[in-house]
Design a protein around this motif. Sequence first.
Motif, short mmCIF file in Angstrom:
data_model
loop_
_atom_site.label_atom_id
_atom_site.label_comp_id
_atom_site.label_asym_id
_atom_site.label_seq_id
_atom_site.Cartn_x
_atom_site.Cartn_y
_atom_site.Cartn_z
N SER A 1 -28.41 16.51 -19.33
CA SER A 1 -27.89 17.88 -19.34
C SER A 1 -27.31 18.29 -18.00
CB SER A 1 -29.00 18.86 -19.76
OG SER A 1 -30.12 18.75 -18.91
N PHE A 2 -27.83 17.75 -16.90
CA PHE A 2 -27.29 18.04 -15.58
C PHE A 2 -25.85 17.51 -15.46
CE2 PHE A 2 -26.57 16.90 -11.11
CZ PHE A 2 -26.88 18.10 -10.47
N GLY A 3 -25.66 16.25 -15.84
CA GLY A 3 -24.32 15.68 -15.80
C GLY A 3 -23.37 16.38 -16.76
N LEU A 4 -23.87 16.76 -17.95
CA LEU A 4 -23.02 17.45 -18.93
C LEU A 4 -22.58 18.82 -18.41
CD1 LEU A 4 -21.80 17.68 -21.79
CD2 LEU A 4 -23.99 18.66 -22.53
N PHE A 5 -23.49 19.55 -17.78
CA PHE A 5 -23.14 20.86 -17.24
C PHE A 5 -22.01 20.74 -16.22
CE2 PHE A 5 -23.44 24.21 -14.09
CZ PHE A 5 -23.52 25.36 -14.86
N PHE A 6 -22.17 19.81 -15.29
CA PHE A 6 -21.15 19.66 -14.25
C PHE A 6 -19.86 19.07 -14.83
CE2 PHE A 6 -24.46 20.40 -11.10
CZ PHE A 6 -23.75 21.11 -10.14
N LYS A 7 -19.98 18.27 -15.86
CA LYS A 7 -18.78 17.73 -16.50
C LYS A 7 -17.93 18.86 -17.06
CE LYS A 7 -19.57 14.06 -18.77
NZ LYS A 7 -20.01 13.09 -19.79
N ILE A 8 -18.54 19.78 -17.79
CA ILE A 8 -17.81 20.94 -18.33
C ILE A 8 -17.29 21.81 -17.19
CG2 ILE A 8 -17.98 22.96 -19.81
CD1 ILE A 8 -18.17 20.27 -21.28
N PHE A 9 -18.08 21.97 -16.16
CA PHE A 9 -17.70 22.76 -15.00
C PHE A 9 -16.46 22.18 -14.33
CE2 PHE A 9 -19.01 23.93 -10.42
CZ PHE A 9 -18.23 25.08 -10.45
N PHE A 10 -16.45 20.86 -14.11
CA PHE A 10 -15.30 20.21 -13.47
C PHE A 10 -14.05 20.30 -14.33
CE2 PHE A 10 -18.62 17.23 -11.37
CZ PHE A 10 -18.86 18.18 -10.38
N LEU A 11 -14.21 20.11 -15.62
CA LEU A 11 -13.06 20.19 -16.53
C LEU A 11 -12.48 21.61 -16.53
CD1 LEU A 11 -14.52 18.09 -19.48
CD2 LEU A 11 -12.65 17.40 -17.98
N ALA A 12 -13.36 22.62 -16.48
CA ALA A 12 -12.88 24.00 -16.42
C ALA A 12 -12.15 24.27 -15.11
CB ALA A 12 -14.05 24.97 -16.58
N ILE A 13 -12.65 23.71 -14.01
CA ILE A 13 -11.96 23.84 -12.72
C ILE A 13 -10.57 23.23 -12.82
CG2 ILE A 13 -11.91 23.01 -10.34
CD1 ILE A 13 -14.94 23.32 -10.28
N GLY A 14 -10.46 22.08 -13.48
CA GLY A 14 -9.17 21.43 -13.65
C GLY A 14 -8.18 22.31 -14.40
N VAL A 15 -8.65 22.99 -15.44
CA VAL A 15 -7.77 23.90 -16.19
C VAL A 15 -7.28 25.02 -15.27
CG1 VAL A 15 -7.69 25.57 -18.08
CG2 VAL A 15 -8.84 23.38 -18.41
N GLY A 16 -8.19 25.57 -14.46
CA GLY A 16 -7.80 26.63 -13.54
C GLY A 16 -6.78 26.17 -12.50
N ILE A 17 -6.96 24.98 -11.96
CA ILE A 17 -6.04 24.47 -10.94
C ILE A 17 -4.66 24.21 -11.56
CG2 ILE A 17 -5.59 22.59 -9.34
CD1 ILE A 17 -7.80 24.53 -8.47
N ILE A 18 -4.63 23.73 -12.79
CA ILE A 18 -3.33 23.53 -13.46
C ILE A 18 -2.63 24.87 -13.66
CG2 ILE A 18 -2.24 22.78 -15.62
CD1 ILE A 18 -4.39 20.60 -15.78
N ALA A 19 -3.40 25.91 -14.00
CA ALA A 19 -2.80 27.23 -14.16
C ALA A 19 -2.15 27.70 -12.86
CB ALA A 19 -3.85 28.24 -14.61
N LEU A 20 -2.77 27.38 -11.72
CA LEU A 20 -2.19 27.73 -10.43
C LEU A 20 -0.97 26.88 -10.10
CD1 LEU A 20 -4.91 29.27 -10.10
CD2 LEU A 20 -4.99 28.42 -7.75
N SER A 21 -0.88 25.69 -10.69
CA SER A 21 0.12 24.71 -10.29
C SER A 21 1.44 24.81 -11.04
CB SER A 21 -0.44 23.29 -10.48
OG SER A 21 -1.65 23.11 -9.81
N VAL A 22 1.47 25.46 -12.21
CA VAL A 22 2.65 25.40 -13.08
C VAL A 22 3.89 25.96 -12.37
CG1 VAL A 22 3.67 26.19 -15.23
CG2 VAL A 22 1.28 25.44 -15.19
N GLU A 23 3.83 27.22 -11.99
CA GLU A 23 4.99 27.83 -11.35
C GLU A 23 5.23 27.27 -9.96
OE1 GLU A 23 6.81 32.29 -10.40
OE2 GLU A 23 4.71 32.05 -11.00
N TYR A 24 4.15 27.05 -9.21
CA TYR A 24 4.27 26.48 -7.88
C TYR A 24 4.91 25.09 -7.93
CZ TYR A 24 2.92 25.07 -3.14
OH TYR A 24 2.93 24.65 -1.83
N GLY A 25 4.44 24.27 -8.86
CA GLY A 25 4.98 22.91 -8.98
C GLY A 25 6.43 22.89 -9.41
N ARG A 26 6.82 23.80 -10.29
CA ARG A 26 8.21 23.86 -10.76
C ARG A 26 9.17 24.12 -9.60
NH1 ARG A 26 8.84 28.87 -14.05
NH2 ARG A 26 9.08 29.73 -11.94
#
Length: 518
Positions: free
Chosen positions: A75-100
């Motif tokens: 459960s420890f690894g699962l919690f952080f796995k979901i946490f890291f994946l959610a961070i990835g979604v947030g970073i992509i949201a920041l990157s779309v317009e900036y990257g374009r």
Amino acid sequence: MPTELTSNLHLLTPEFVLTALAFLVFTVDLFLPERHKEWLAGLSVVSLIAVMVIALVMRPAGSVELYGGLIVIDSFGLFFKIFFLAIGVGIIALSVEYGRDRLEHRGEFYGLLLFSILGMNLMAMSRELLTAYIALELLSFSLYVMVAYGLREARSNEAGIKYIIIGALSSAIMLYGLSNIYAALGTTFFAGIAEELASPGTVSPVLWVGVALLVVGLGFKLSAVPFHMWAPDAYEGAPLPVTAYLAIGSKAAAFALTLRLFAEAIAPAAARWDEWQLVIAVLAAITMLLGNLVALAQRNLKRLMAYSSIGHVGYALAGIAVLGSDFALAAKSVVFYLVVYAVTNLVVFAGITAYYNRTGQDNIADLAGLADRQPFVAAAIAIGLFSLAGLPIFAGFTAKFYLFAAVADGGFLWLAGVAIFASLISLYYYLQVLRQMYIERPANPGHEVYEHAPAEDHGEAHGHGDHDEPPVAPMPRPSLLLTATMGVGLLVVTWLGVYPAPLLSLIDAASAAIVPQG
């Protein structure tokens, strides 16, 4: 007859899928026309959400070891796995317009982001030092490239060179420490290290050297003082979404590994842990004080956030220092602090990115008059900074309350006092940013030209005889994606500040998986 390895191999399906999807992003990028490159961001987000669903659906009932105990699914690894994946979604949201507008080869950028998340997931699941080291290097190598991704900017190239040199040095130190630990104990498994440390007798000096070098290597990755020298330059030179990722993702992954390492390898040997507790506490105090004091002199937003993140590393290290006193409480407070810090930083960086996308400016003084030009962006940055400073009613206050209470309860009242004092220092430089946004006016407001600034407003404003100051030109609204990111982040920051119980219950269940037995 299936072996233990083949029968449990399906539990790594999320990691296999994440790897395949990263290669898929690379492949699609080869054939996608330039005008459709933004689709890669959508593909990456869908990939991360799909991995989240797979991880939740395929989670085991209890803890399951794989590859002879090299990694564990719990459960420890699962919690952080979901946490890291959610961070990835947030970073992509920041990157779309900036990257374009500012990045080339966006397919490789998103693919590297997915690979770095894979490394973070493996770090949280590792139960053996070499496995953790390899996972850490997968994350580090992805970050080396991402920091230098602003190919046309000298600062980005310089930051990438500095980061890879310091990163290679820290990796070498860590690897040398691992070799010393293996030479002294004959094992690199966390459980084996705990068993050897708990056994009576004198500990070999080689082991102490190995543990010290391991702490130094992790200190570099965490940017703890005095191993922080790479952070300000790397933060300043990296593209803004990568700066956010360095501040959020890499810190969370390093602390996830540190928590499991101390929980399963060091904390069970209570007598040995007491010898290191004061060392970690002093390291935490120096880190939080120096990070916040040096932040007072910064004039660049990225460097300000770099030293701010160093200060927050010190707070989290204070929680690590008291793991031996009440492990469950300390671990729970550290994990909660990491989640709150990540969400709050995402809000702040979303606001800074929205401003930078329109102006190309990243100095604190450049924010002058932002509240008049774009009040929602200014409010998002302000609330995020208030949360980082630990003011009620925001999540930062709740997280610091739990963390500092755990530190004081663990017998380090002086360290909790230092943390409170450091938080007061941070409030001063956060207020300097708010002062620019809400009180100061731009140096040449009448000459600022933005994409959608209506020309007729200037003539009307100059007609007012009561005001000698020229009008502040309006700033175009941020993209809908960044606006949504700030909005959702603000809701979460407020919700966790008022009602953190559901998240704390999840963290409690996750932390229980690594609580030392007996």
